[in-house]
Design a protein around this motif. Structure first.
Motif, PDB file in Angstrom:
ATOM      1  N   ALA A 182      10.913   5.057  -0.584  1.00 27.62           N
ATOM      2  CA  ALA A 182      11.981   4.997   0.413  1.00 27.62           C
ATOM      3  C   ALA A 182      11.944   6.188   1.368  1.00 27.62           C
ATOM      4  O   ALA A 182      12.571   6.146   2.436  1.00 27.62           O
ATOM      5  CB  ALA A 182      13.347   4.924  -0.267  1.00 27.62           C
ATOM      6  N   THR A 183      11.212   7.241   1.006  1.00 28.25           N
ATOM      7  CA  THR A 183      11.123   8.428   1.880  1.00 28.25           C
ATOM      8  C   THR A 183       9.997   8.299   2.902  1.00 28.25           C
ATOM      9  O   THR A 183       9.794   9.211   3.705  1.00 28.25           O
ATOM     10  CB  THR A 183      10.889   9.696   1.040  1.00 28.25           C
ATOM     11  N   ILE A 184       9.277   7.169   2.869  1.00 27.94           N
ATOM     12  CA  ILE A 184       8.155   6.951   3.786  1.00 27.94           C
ATOM     13  C   ILE A 184       8.501   5.805   4.720  1.00 27.94           C
ATOM     14  O   ILE A 184       8.762   4.685   4.274  1.00 27.94           O
ATOM     15  CB  ILE A 184       6.874   6.630   3.003  1.00 27.94           C
ATOM     16  N   HIS A 185       8.527   6.074   6.004  1.00 25.41           N
ATOM     17  CA  HIS A 185       8.970   5.088   6.985  1.00 25.41           C
ATOM     18  C   HIS A 185       7.779   4.533   7.769  1.00 25.41           C
ATOM     19  O   HIS A 185       6.891   5.279   8.185  1.00 25.41           O
ATOM     20  CB  HIS A 185       9.994   5.712   7.932  1.00 25.41           C
ATOM     21  N   LEU A 186       7.799   3.237   7.959  1.00 24.03           N
ATOM     22  CA  LEU A 186       6.696   2.543   8.616  1.00 24.03           C
ATOM     23  C   LEU A 186       7.000   2.332  10.094  1.00 24.03           C
ATOM     24  O   LEU A 186       7.974   1.672  10.455  1.00 24.03           O
ATOM     25  CB  LEU A 186       6.459   1.188   7.934  1.00 24.03           C
ATOM     26  N   ASN A 229       1.368   6.844  -6.697  1.00 24.72           N
ATOM     27  CA  ASN A 229       0.262   7.725  -7.088  1.00 24.72           C
ATOM     28  C   ASN A 229       0.541   9.179  -6.755  1.00 24.72           C
ATOM     29  O   ASN A 229       0.022  10.088  -7.413  1.00 24.72           O
ATOM     30  CB  ASN A 229      -1.028   7.278  -6.408  1.00 24.72           C
ATOM     31  N   ALA A 230       1.356   9.415  -5.707  1.00 24.90           N
ATOM     32  CA  ALA A 230       1.683  10.783  -5.284  1.00 24.90           C
ATOM     33  C   ALA A 230       2.965  11.302  -5.924  1.00 24.90           C
ATOM     34  O   ALA A 230       3.385  12.428  -5.644  1.00 24.90           O
ATOM     35  CB  ALA A 230       1.809  10.837  -3.762  1.00 24.90           C
ATOM     36  N   GLY A 231       3.599  10.473  -6.746  1.00 26.42           N
ATOM     37  CA  GLY A 231       4.851  10.875  -7.374  1.00 26.42           C
ATOM     38  C   GLY A 231       6.003  10.957  -6.402  1.00 26.42           C
ATOM     39  O   GLY A 231       6.924  11.766  -6.576  1.00 26.42           O
ATOM     40  N   ARG A 232       5.973  10.098  -5.385  1.00 25.19           N
ATOM     41  CA  ARG A 232       7.011  10.116  -4.357  1.00 25.19           C
ATOM     42  C   ARG A 232       7.829   8.833  -4.385  1.00 25.19           C
ATOM     43  O   ARG A 232       7.377   7.790  -4.867  1.00 25.19           O
ATOM     44  CB  ARG A 232       6.386  10.282  -2.968  1.00 25.19           C
ATOM     45  N   MET A 272      -3.771   6.003   5.523  1.00 24.07           N
ATOM     46  CA  MET A 272      -2.354   6.174   5.168  1.00 24.07           C
ATOM     47  C   MET A 272      -2.168   6.728   3.756  1.00 24.07           C
ATOM     48  O   MET A 272      -1.241   7.502   3.501  1.00 24.07           O
ATOM     49  CB  MET A 272      -1.585   4.862   5.329  1.00 24.07           C
ATOM     50  N   GLU A 273      -3.047   6.338   2.824  1.00 24.66           N
ATOM     51  CA  GLU A 273      -2.883   6.813   1.448  1.00 24.66           C
ATOM     52  C   GLU A 273      -3.028   8.328   1.358  1.00 24.66           C
ATOM     53  O   GLU A 273      -2.248   8.995   0.664  1.00 24.66           O
ATOM     54  CB  GLU A 273      -3.909   6.130   0.531  1.00 24.66           C
ATOM     55  N   HIS A 274      -4.011   8.882   2.074  1.00 23.54           N
ATOM     56  CA  HIS A 274      -4.192  10.332   2.054  1.00 23.54           C
ATOM     57  C   HIS A 274      -3.024  11.038   2.741  1.00 23.54           C
ATOM     58  O   HIS A 274      -2.591  12.108   2.304  1.00 23.54           O
ATOM     59  CB  HIS A 274      -5.505  10.706   2.738  1.00 23.54           C
ATOM     60  N   ALA A 275      -2.521  10.451   3.819  1.00 23.09           N
ATOM     61  CA  ALA A 275      -1.375  11.046   4.513  1.00 23.09           C
ATOM     62  C   ALA A 275      -0.141  11.057   3.622  1.00 23.09           C
ATOM     63  O   ALA A 275       0.593  12.048   3.560  1.00 23.09           O
ATOM     64  CB  ALA A 275      -1.093  10.271   5.799  1.00 23.09           C
ATOM     65  N   ILE A 276       0.083   9.964   2.919  1.00 21.20           N
ATOM     66  CA  ILE A 276       1.233   9.887   2.017  1.00 21.20           C
ATOM     67  C   ILE A 276       1.094  10.892   0.878  1.00 21.20           C
ATOM     68  O   ILE A 276       2.069  11.551   0.485  1.00 21.20           O
ATOM     69  CB  ILE A 276       1.382   8.452   1.480  1.00 21.20           C
ATOM     70  N   ALA A 277      -0.117  11.034   0.365  1.00 25.32           N
ATOM     71  CA  ALA A 277      -0.353  12.001  -0.711  1.00 25.32           C
ATOM     72  C   ALA A 277      -0.030  13.421  -0.275  1.00 25.32           C
ATOM     73  O   ALA A 277       0.371  14.257  -1.096  1.00 25.32           O
ATOM     74  CB  ALA A 277      -1.798  11.918  -1.182  1.00 25.32           C
ATOM     75  N   GLU A 278      -0.183  13.687   1.045  1.00 26.21           N
ATOM     76  CA  GLU A 278       0.089  15.027   1.557  1.00 26.21           C
ATOM     77  C   GLU A 278       1.473  15.156   2.187  1.00 26.21           C
ATOM     78  O   GLU A 278       1.753  16.146   2.860  1.00 26.21           O
ATOM     79  CB  GLU A 278      -0.987  15.428   2.567  1.00 26.21           C
ATOM     80  N   GLY A 279       2.346  14.155   2.010  1.00 26.30           N
ATOM     81  CA  GLY A 279       3.744  14.323   2.389  1.00 26.30           C
ATOM     82  C   GLY A 279       4.220  13.638   3.643  1.00 26.30           C
ATOM     83  O   GLY A 279       5.344  13.905   4.104  1.00 26.30           O
ATOM     84  N   ALA A 280       3.417  12.759   4.237  1.00 25.57           N
ATOM     85  CA  ALA A 280       3.865  12.064   5.454  1.00 25.57           C
ATOM     86  C   ALA A 280       5.185  11.349   5.213  1.00 25.57           C
ATOM     87  O   ALA A 280       5.378  10.705   4.177  1.00 25.57           O
ATOM     88  CB  ALA A 280       2.808  11.059   5.903  1.00 25.57           C
ATOM     89  N   ARG A 315       0.834  -1.206   0.000  1.00 24.41           N
ATOM     90  CA  ARG A 315       0.000   0.000   0.000  1.00 24.41           C
ATOM     91  C   ARG A 315       0.868   1.254   0.000  1.00 24.41           C
ATOM     92  O   ARG A 315       0.539   2.241  -0.682  1.00 24.41           O
ATOM     93  CB  ARG A 315      -0.925   0.008   1.223  1.00 24.41           C
ATOM     94  N   ILE A 316       1.954   1.224   0.755  1.00 26.03           N
ATOM     95  CA  ILE A 316       2.871   2.370   0.784  1.00 26.03           C
ATOM     96  C   ILE A 316       3.462   2.615  -0.594  1.00 26.03           C
ATOM     97  O   ILE A 316       3.507   3.754  -1.088  1.00 26.03           O
ATOM     98  CB  ILE A 316       3.990   2.140   1.821  1.00 26.03           C
ATOM     99  N   ILE A 317       3.914   1.548  -1.236  1.00 27.17           N
ATOM    100  CA  ILE A 317       4.516   1.676  -2.566  1.00 27.17           C
ATOM    101  C   ILE A 317       3.503   2.239  -3.562  1.00 27.17           C
ATOM    102  O   ILE A 317       3.810   3.149  -4.351  1.00 27.17           O
ATOM    103  CB  ILE A 317       5.045   0.306  -3.037  1.00 27.17           C
ATOM    104  N   GLU A 318       2.278   1.723  -3.524  1.00 25.16           N
ATOM    105  CA  GLU A 318       1.249   2.180  -4.456  1.00 25.16           C
ATOM    106  C   GLU A 318       0.870   3.636  -4.188  1.00 25.16           C
ATOM    107  O   GLU A 318       0.712   4.443  -5.121  1.00 25.16           O
ATOM    108  CB  GLU A 318       0.020   1.283  -4.342  1.00 25.16           C
ATOM    109  N   ALA A 319       0.716   3.988  -2.900  1.00 24.43           N
ATOM    110  CA  ALA A 319       0.361   5.363  -2.563  1.00 24.43           C
ATOM    111  C   ALA A 319       1.471   6.336  -2.957  1.00 24.43           C
ATOM    112  O   ALA A 319       1.201   7.438  -3.446  1.00 24.43           O
ATOM    113  CB  ALA A 319       0.069   5.475  -1.066  1.00 24.43           C
ATOM    114  N   ALA A 320       2.708   5.931  -2.733  1.00 24.21           N
ATOM    115  CA  ALA A 320       3.836   6.782  -3.113  1.00 24.21           C
ATOM    116  C   ALA A 320       3.876   6.975  -4.627  1.00 24.21           C
ATOM    117  O   ALA A 320       4.099   8.086  -5.126  1.00 24.21           O
ATOM    118  CB  ALA A 320       5.144   6.161  -2.619  1.00 24.21           C
TER     119      ALA A 320
END
Length: 239
Positions: A27-31, A21-24, A205-213, A14-19
């Motif tokens: 590896a910059t998103i830590h679980l 979709n957000a163009g991120r 989490m998807e919305h948070a990642i989209a906004e830069g978490a 889910r993190i990979i897919e959300a990133a």
């Protein structure tokens, strides 16, 4: 593959897919595995599946797990509001704190952090939803508290965190995450050396990642539904 291992892999997917979709970069998103109310055996199972960072909300429960899993090089995070009489043990046993909401707590954590340990990595908690039942500094006062924390010895200010309002209204959810991102960027523009925006849970989490978490705190999606309450959770907060 165990249930926890499969759930953990699903969260990573889910993190990979959300990133994506957000163009991120994923590896910059830590679980951060939010492990409150889960047994040490479950945390060990998650560790064996590759999770090395865990977060606890209740001190006594967390200390039990820290002792039980002392053979593993886990990075322990303390999440949420802190009672004054618990700052010493938190400062001595955790690497991170997500939840400094007032100067008194920051001062006590700084004083209690042992010289033998690296500085305590901390985030200022912002009450972005404005709910009276939630801890956190008012968004308009985030910079003032960040400035105070950044001057204290034995603490390293890393960023800000929030627990936005749980809602199924997507637009409201996104607005709160967006406001957090704006506060984060404003603080950086004011000269604060920050790299952490801690927000997002299993449901959003998807919305948070989209906004830069940069850190998402995931519990249910890894460990399953919570099964019990503990005494600490039922107690009232002290000043």
């Amino acid at each position: 593959m165990t249930t926890i291992a499969s759930r953990l892999q699903n969260v990573k997917n889910r993190i990979i897919e959300a990133a994506k979709n957000a163009g991120r970069d994923p590896a910059t998103i830590h679980l951060l595995a939010a492990s409150k109310t889960n047994t040490p055996d479950k945390l060990r199972e998650a560790w064996e599946a590759g999770q090395t960072v865990f977060g606890e909300n209740y001190l006594q429960e967390g200390l039990v797990k820290i002792r039980a899993l002392a053979d593993l090089p886990i990075e322990w995070h303390f999440i949420g509001p802190i009672q004054s009489n618990k700052t010493k043990l938190i400062a001595e046993n955790f690497s991170w704190v997500h939840g400094i909401d007032r100067e008194k707590i920051a001062t006590r954590l700084s004083s209690a952090r042992p010289e033998s340990l690296p500085p305590l990595q901390v985030c200022v908690q912002v009450n972005v939803s404005g709910e009276i039942t939630k801890s956190g500094v008012d968004p308009q006062k985030a910079a003032e508290l960040a400035a105070f924390v950044s001057e204290l010895p034995r603490l390293q200010l890393r960023g800000i965190m929030a627990v936005p309002e749980l809602t199924k209204v997507t637009s409201l959810q996104r607005e709160q995450f967006q406001e957090m991102r704006e506060i984060y960027e404003q603080l950086k523009q004011q000269g604060f050396d920050l790299d952490t925006l801690s927000m997002g849970m299993s449901e959003d989490m998807e919305h948070a990642i989209a906004e830069g978490a940069t850190i998402i705190r995931i519990g249910t999606a890894i460990f399953g539904p919570r099964r019990y309450a503990i005494p600490e959770e039922l107690g009232s907060r002290r000043p």
